[in-house]
Write a protein that holds these residues in place. Sequence first.
Motif, short mmCIF file in Angstrom:
data_model
loop_
_atom_site.label_atom_id
_atom_site.label_comp_id
_atom_site.label_asym_id
_atom_site.label_seq_id
_atom_site.Cartn_x
_atom_site.Cartn_y
_atom_site.Cartn_z
N ILE A 115 18.81 51.74 41.06
CA ILE A 115 19.22 51.12 39.79
C ILE A 115 20.60 51.61 39.38
CG2 ILE A 115 18.68 51.00 37.32
CD1 ILE A 115 15.72 51.04 38.10
N THR A 116 20.87 52.88 39.57
CA THR A 116 22.17 53.43 39.18
C THR A 116 23.30 52.79 39.97
OG1 THR A 116 21.15 55.56 38.60
CG2 THR A 116 23.52 55.55 38.97
N THR A 117 23.13 52.70 41.29
CA THR A 117 24.18 52.08 42.10
C THR A 117 24.31 50.58 41.82
OG1 THR A 117 22.55 51.88 43.89
CG2 THR A 117 24.02 53.77 43.96
N SER A 118 23.20 49.92 41.52
CA SER A 118 23.26 48.49 41.19
C SER A 118 24.00 48.25 39.88
CB SER A 118 21.85 47.91 41.10
OG SER A 118 21.18 47.97 42.35
N GLY B 44 7.83 52.44 38.32
CA GLY B 44 8.65 51.44 37.63
C GLY B 44 8.16 51.08 36.26
N ALA B 45 6.89 51.39 35.95
CA ALA B 45 6.34 51.09 34.62
C ALA B 45 6.50 52.25 33.66
CB ALA B 45 4.86 50.73 34.76
N ILE C 187 17.81 45.91 39.99
CA ILE C 187 18.20 46.28 41.37
C ILE C 187 18.88 45.05 41.97
CG2 ILE C 187 17.39 47.03 43.63
CD1 ILE C 187 15.02 48.33 42.27
N ALA C 188 20.15 45.19 42.25
CA ALA C 188 20.96 44.04 42.67
C ALA C 188 20.67 43.64 44.11
CB ALA C 188 22.44 44.37 42.52
N LEU D 32 14.65 56.70 35.07
CA LEU D 32 14.68 55.59 36.03
C LEU D 32 16.10 55.07 36.27
CD1 LEU D 32 11.53 53.58 34.88
CD2 LEU D 32 11.80 54.82 37.05
N GLY D 33 17.06 55.57 35.52
CA GLY D 33 18.44 55.14 35.71
C GLY D 33 18.82 53.86 35.01
N VAL D 34 18.02 53.40 34.05
CA VAL D 34 18.33 52.16 33.33
C VAL D 34 19.64 52.37 32.55
CG1 VAL D 34 17.56 50.53 31.57
CG2 VAL D 34 15.91 51.53 33.18
N PRO D 35 20.63 51.50 32.72
CA PRO D 35 21.91 51.69 32.03
C PRO D 35 21.77 51.56 30.52
CG PRO D 35 21.86 49.56 33.11
CD PRO D 35 20.65 50.29 33.57
#
Length: 521
Positions: free
Chosen positions: A364-367, A311-312, A343-344, A319-322
């Motif tokens: 993260i992508t799905t959230s 995560g760092a 992450i929702a 990491l899938g960050v939008p």
Amino acid sequence: MTDRWTRAEERYKAAEADRRYRRRDDDWGADARSARARTAEPDAYAARDWDNEDDDTNVIPRFEDDYEPEPEPEPAPRRRPRPRETAEDAPRTRKGAPRPRPDGARPARGERPEGRRGERGEGSPRRRRSSRAASRRAAERKKRRRTLWLVAVVFAVLFVGAVGFAGYKFISDIAPAEDFAGPGGDLVVVQVHSGDTATQIAETMFDKGVVASSAAFYEAAVKNTAMNSLQPGYYAVPQRSPAAQAVTTLVGKGSRVGNLVISEGRQLHDQQDVNTGARKEGLYTKIAAASCIGSGPSPRCVTVDQLDAAGASTDLAGLGVPEWARASVSAAPDRKRQLEGLIAAGTWDFDPGQTPQQILRQLITTSAAKYEETGLLRSGTSNGLDPYQTLIAASLVEREALPQDMPKVARVIVNRLKIDQPLQFDSTVNYSLDQTEVATTDADRTRVTPWNTYAMAGLPANPISSPSLNALKAMENPEVGPWLYFVTIDKKGTTLFTESYAEHLRNIQKAQQSGILDSGR
């Protein structure tokens, strides 16, 4: 022959009253008498001068043509019969009949008589039309034969295919489906998608090497009623299992893996409550527990440290960050907290057989997709914030308010940001602490951190928790009002809102009297 013709012509001219030369009965009798005379007196009869005998012919001799015309492709149209010719007309040459030559000879065999010019010659229009018609009919017959052959071939192929398929089905019904004898081997993760039928699950099991054939699994699955309650998700099942055992393992307890439940307001890392001493597990601890495959002393799990390190990473795309959050995340003051809030909250399924980075990317992508469905990307028109700022503010709403008060708390945040007034939320003070409580100390509130809204104006550097969808929607559309202050005055969660600071101080006294603001330190 010429004299006979002359005598016949004279007789016909003498009988003008009967130009058609009707046959008389006595003529037939004369023929009979002549026959008897030939029998009685053969010598005398033979001695008669036949050349001087009146010709008893009562039908004009006709000129018979020895010419045989070439056969035509098709019979000519029937023509009306011509009237019978008389003796006067006989010498005349009819139109189309062979004309006598000057020397009286007939046309030789094979020689074309003179007739209607161009009517039946090889180059005549009728002959050409007949030839073209015959060619067309022949081409049509050839085309019909080809079509019949093609239809026959198609029917033959279909018939052979149908027979082959019926034979295959018959053999399949008789022969038992291939199956493993057992025992099973290593665990493998299989995914059951939403809406999957027993047939589709059977194919997945076969592809993963769990069963020897999809037919064997299907036969076992339809006999187990627990298959009807199977939920979508990931399951750990041994490879090379007998079909019945594979079905039992799939629907049994403990086979589901990668199932994660994230409560509202959860943070990435663990925290401890000051008053109770209870440990509040963070997201990384929850993910690590859900990633374990197998039971016993040595299950395969992703560890918290592995997730923390992944995560760092600075590879935000990995990491899938939008895209709408990438710039702010890249400027995070603490890399270990840069994924906070992305992450929702909710129930999630992930493939535990992946690497830590792949697991975080999937979550993260799905959230992000779930956040965007609420209208996050269009929220700036009502709150004046960009999507990532709206997410940060929603995390504050989640930690500060009950669901019924969320739209009003969202309005307090918007109103204070407009006038550049510090938010002064205790939740932002607790975020960086290992031990937390509702009431914070003066020392904690004066400590300057990238998240402490007592020590600075504006929003924290990143979200302080995973907001619920209710908190996010409230921040996207805050309730209209002038409020600048709010405080919870009892343990029931009663919250009072005001725009007056003096009134706010009186509300704080109410909270102190209820004991909700007492510190455990």
